[in-house]
Scaffold this motif. Sequence first.
Motif, mmCIF file in Angstrom:
data_model
loop_
_atom_site.group_PDB
_atom_site.id
_atom_site.type_symbol
_atom_site.label_atom_id
_atom_site.label_comp_id
_atom_site.label_asym_id
_atom_site.label_seq_id
_atom_site.Cartn_x
_atom_site.Cartn_y
_atom_site.Cartn_z
ATOM 1 N N ASP A 89 0.363 -0.973 0.152
ATOM 2 C CA ASP A 89 0.098 -0.066 -0.449
ATOM 3 C C ASP A 89 0.963 1.550 -0.437
ATOM 4 N N GLU A 90 0.118 1.823 0.221
ATOM 5 C CA GLU A 90 0.914 3.570 0.053
ATOM 6 C C GLU A 90 2.732 4.099 1.259
ATOM 7 N N GLU A 91 2.399 2.962 2.103
ATOM 8 C CA GLU A 91 3.173 3.229 3.375
ATOM 9 C C GLU A 91 4.610 1.749 3.524
ATOM 10 N N LEU A 92 3.772 0.669 2.940
ATOM 11 C CA LEU A 92 4.620 -0.479 3.282
ATOM 12 C C LEU A 92 4.942 -1.186 2.468
ATOM 13 N N VAL A 93 5.725 -2.377 2.418
ATOM 14 C CA VAL A 93 5.108 -3.644 1.001
ATOM 15 C C VAL A 93 5.577 -4.924 2.551
ATOM 16 N N LYS A 94 4.587 -5.613 2.211
ATOM 17 C CA LYS A 94 5.089 -7.005 2.628
ATOM 18 C C LYS A 94 4.938 -8.175 2.198
ATOM 19 N N VAL A 95 6.378 -8.756 2.538
ATOM 20 C CA VAL A 95 6.623 -10.149 2.061
ATOM 21 C C VAL A 95 6.791 -11.420 2.224
ATOM 22 N N HIS A 96 6.165 -12.212 1.382
ATOM 23 C CA HIS A 96 6.924 -13.563 2.267
ATOM 24 C C HIS A 96 7.435 -14.585 0.712
ATOM 25 N N ILE A 97 8.590 -15.328 0.865
ATOM 26 C CA ILE A 97 8.967 -15.844 -0.154
ATOM 27 C C ILE A 97 10.213 -16.794 0.736
ATOM 28 N N HIS A 98 9.911 -18.363 -0.573
ATOM 29 C CA HIS A 98 10.969 -19.071 0.286
ATOM 30 C C HIS A 98 12.961 -18.925 -0.494
ATOM 31 N N ALA A 99 13.317 -18.384 0.695
ATOM 32 C CA ALA A 99 14.634 -18.389 -0.060
ATOM 33 C C ALA A 99 15.900 -19.117 -0.079
ATOM 34 N N GLU A 100 16.932 -18.740 -0.976
ATOM 35 C CA GLU A 100 17.946 -19.750 -0.500
ATOM 36 C C GLU A 100 19.036 -18.614 0.558
ATOM 37 N N TYR A 101 19.071 -17.604 0.174
ATOM 38 C CA TYR A 101 19.606 -16.582 0.400
ATOM 39 C C TYR A 101 19.066 -15.353 1.015
ATOM 40 N N PRO A 102 18.367 -15.717 2.023
ATOM 41 C CA PRO A 102 17.286 -14.591 2.185
ATOM 42 C C PRO A 102 18.186 -12.920 3.160
ATOM 43 N N GLY A 103 19.655 -13.184 2.845
ATOM 44 C CA GLY A 103 20.182 -12.184 3.014
ATOM 45 C C GLY A 103 20.033 -10.561 2.116
ATOM 46 N N GLU A 104 20.184 -11.576 0.973
ATOM 47 C CA GLU A 104 20.151 -10.713 -0.737
ATOM 48 C C GLU A 104 18.432 -10.240 -0.587
ATOM 49 N N VAL A 105 17.909 -10.779 -0.002
ATOM 50 C CA VAL A 105 15.769 -10.997 -0.879
ATOM 51 C C VAL A 105 15.676 -9.695 0.422
ATOM 52 N N LEU A 106 16.233 -9.414 1.841
ATOM 53 C CA LEU A 106 16.511 -8.257 2.940
ATOM 54 C C LEU A 106 17.170 -7.184 2.005
ATOM 55 N N THR A 107 18.792 -7.388 1.671
ATOM 56 C CA THR A 107 19.367 -6.302 0.828
ATOM 57 C C THR A 107 18.306 -5.440 -0.005
ATOM 58 N N TYR A 108 17.556 -6.164 -0.603
ATOM 59 C CA TYR A 108 16.864 -5.949 -1.524
ATOM 60 C C TYR A 108 15.938 -4.420 -1.205
ATOM 61 N N GLY A 109 14.774 -5.673 -0.518
ATOM 62 C CA GLY A 109 13.827 -4.825 0.220
ATOM 63 C C GLY A 109 14.461 -3.262 1.051
ATOM 64 N N GLN A 110 15.805 -3.436 1.484
ATOM 65 C CA GLN A 110 15.978 -2.204 1.824
ATOM 66 C C GLN A 110 16.569 -0.775 1.355
ATOM 67 N N LYS A 111 16.884 -0.930 0.331
ATOM 68 C CA LYS A 111 16.545 -0.468 -1.518
ATOM 69 C C LYS A 111 15.402 0.756 -1.329
ATOM 70 N N TYR A 112 14.156 0.626 -0.750
ATOM 71 C CA TYR A 112 13.059 0.796 -0.640
ATOM 72 C C TYR A 112 11.997 1.748 0.639
ATOM 73 N N GLY A 113 13.171 0.955 1.887
ATOM 74 C CA GLY A 113 12.963 1.407 3.129
ATOM 75 C C GLY A 113 13.600 0.810 4.387
ATOM 76 N N SER A 114 12.448 0.819 5.225
ATOM 77 C CA SER A 114 13.587 -0.188 6.334
ATOM 78 C C SER A 114 12.693 -1.252 6.936
#
Length: 562
Positions: free
Chosen positions: A282-307
Amino acid sequence: MTITTLDGKRFAQMVIQGAENLGNNVKMVDALNVFPVPDGDTGTNMNLSISSGAKEVKNNINPHIGKVGSSLAKGLLMGARGNSGVILSQLFRGFAKSIEQKETINSAEFAKALEAGVETAYKAVMKPVEGTILTVAKDAAKRAMAVAKTEDNIVALMEEVLTEAKASLNRTPDLLPVLKEVGVVDSGGQGLVIVYEGFLAELKGEKLPSASTSGPSMSEMVNAEHHKSVAGHINTEDIEFGYCTEFMVKFEKDKTNEFPFSEEQFRLDLSAHGDSLLVIADEELVKVHIHAEYPGEVLTYGQKYGSLINLKIENMRQQHTDFLDQETTGHAAPVATMAKPKEQADFGVVAVAMGSGIAELFKSLGAGAVIEGGQTMNPSTEDIVKAIEEVNAKQVFILPNNSNIVMAAEQAASVIGPNVVVIPSKTVPQGMAALLAFNPTVSLEENSGLMKDALGNVKTGQVTYAVRDTTIDGLEIEKDDFMGIANGKIVVTAKEQLEVAKQLMSSMVTEEDEIITILQGEDASDEEVEELVSFLESQYEDVEVEVHKGNQPLYSYIFSIE
C-alpha cells in the motif's frame, strides 16, 4: 454518549472488539448452518477471516481512519475463507475504499462507506442470493443512509444500523424458504450482526462478555489448522529454497525518491530469489513472503525502499527434519502436498481436497499442488495464492472442489493475475472430471471451456451423519442419523450407514450410467465396502465399479457417477 467524528484509533478498536465478539460466538454461528452436516463452518470461516483483518489492524494502528481501513481490507483479503469470509472481506474492501483518503469521518461518511461496502460485495458475487449476509448488510446500510441525513451522532447511527441488521436477519427465513423450513436465520447474516454488536459496544465504551471457557480458543483453532506438514511427501534434500522469509518494508521517502516503488517490478525482481512469493503493498509499506536460499539478498533488496520491520526467517530444512520425527509419533497428515517442478511449466493445476487418498488421486491425475483442509477449515485466499506460486507455472487452473471455496479461489486468482483461471468445481468428482478433461496441447481458453463443460458430466453422491435434529426437504432427520446427499440435496436418511449408501445409489444410478467410483472414507470399513460393491454389481450389471481409499473424514462415502 455522543461521537460526531470517527478517527482511525477508535475505528481500530471497533474492529478489534467486533472480531473478538465473533470469536466468542463461533459455535453459535456454526450451528445455524442449514445442512446438519458435521462440517458446517460459517462461523469458523468468518471468524478466521475477520481475525486476519483485526491482526493487520493491530499491527498498523493509525489515527488516519483511511489507513486503518486499508489495513483491515488487506488483512481480510488474504485471510478470507469460505463464501461468508470472502463476502465479509468484500464488504470492508468497499468500506475502506470509500474512506481511504479521509483522516476522520462523520456519520454521513460512515453511512456512505457501509453502502459502498454493500455495492462492492454484490458485484463480487456472480448470482447474489437474498436472505443472506448480503441482504443483512444491504438493509443495514440503507438504514444508515436514511438516518445520517438528520443524525450527527455516530453512536446513535450505529444503534440504528445494528437494530436494522437484527431485523433484517430475522426476515431472512421469509426470503429463503429453506431457512424457514429448518427454523433458523442465515448464519452469515448472524455473523455480521455479531461483528456490528462489537462495533457498537466499542463506540459506547462497553465490553461484551468474554469467550466461554468451553471449546477451543481462536489460537487453538488456528494452530490445529496449521500444525500439519508436507514432511511425508518430500525429501529434505529436495527443498530447493531453504528459508521461509517474511518481512515488511516501511517506505522511506528519500529512498523511494531514488528508487520509485513499483509493486509489479518489486514482485518480478524478488521472484528471481526463490519461490512461494507473496507481495502486498500500500502507500506506506510492502509485505513479503518468500522461500529463498539466500534471505540476506532478499532483505538487502527490500532495504532499497525503506526500513525492514517484522522480520521472520525459518530454516525449512530443519523444520522438515523435525516434522519427519513428529510424523513417526502419530501427528496428523499434511495440510498441503506439493509436486513442484524446478522449472516453470506451461500449465499447472491447484486442487483443494480433504483426505490423503483423494490428494494422491489428484496428484496422479496431474495436479501440481493439492491443498488439504482440516475438518472444518476451508483454505484462505492466502493459502491458495501460496499454492499457485508453488506450482510454478505460466498458466494455472484452480479446482476448489467445494462450493464454499469457489469465492476464495476467485479472490486468489484476482490477486495473481489473468493467467489464473478458476474452474468452479463444487465436489471432488467434478474436480476429477475437470482434470481428466484437461488437454496440455491446447490454449488456456480452450482448456477452461473443456474443463468447465466436464463439470456437468458427473453426478456426486455423499454419505455423512447428522449433527442435530432437523427437518429439511420433507425429511425428518435425527442427530447421528446417516444421510445420503445427491448433488447437494439430502435425499435419504436412515440409522445404518450401509443402508443409506445403497438407497442413495438406487436413487442416483440410471441405465445411461457407465462408471461408479467409490471414494472410501475413514469411517467405511473394507468389509462394508465389499458388501456395497456386491450390491452395486448385482443391481447394475453393465456398470463398472471402482474403489479408491480416499481416507476423507466426515464423509464415509463419496460417489462419482458417470
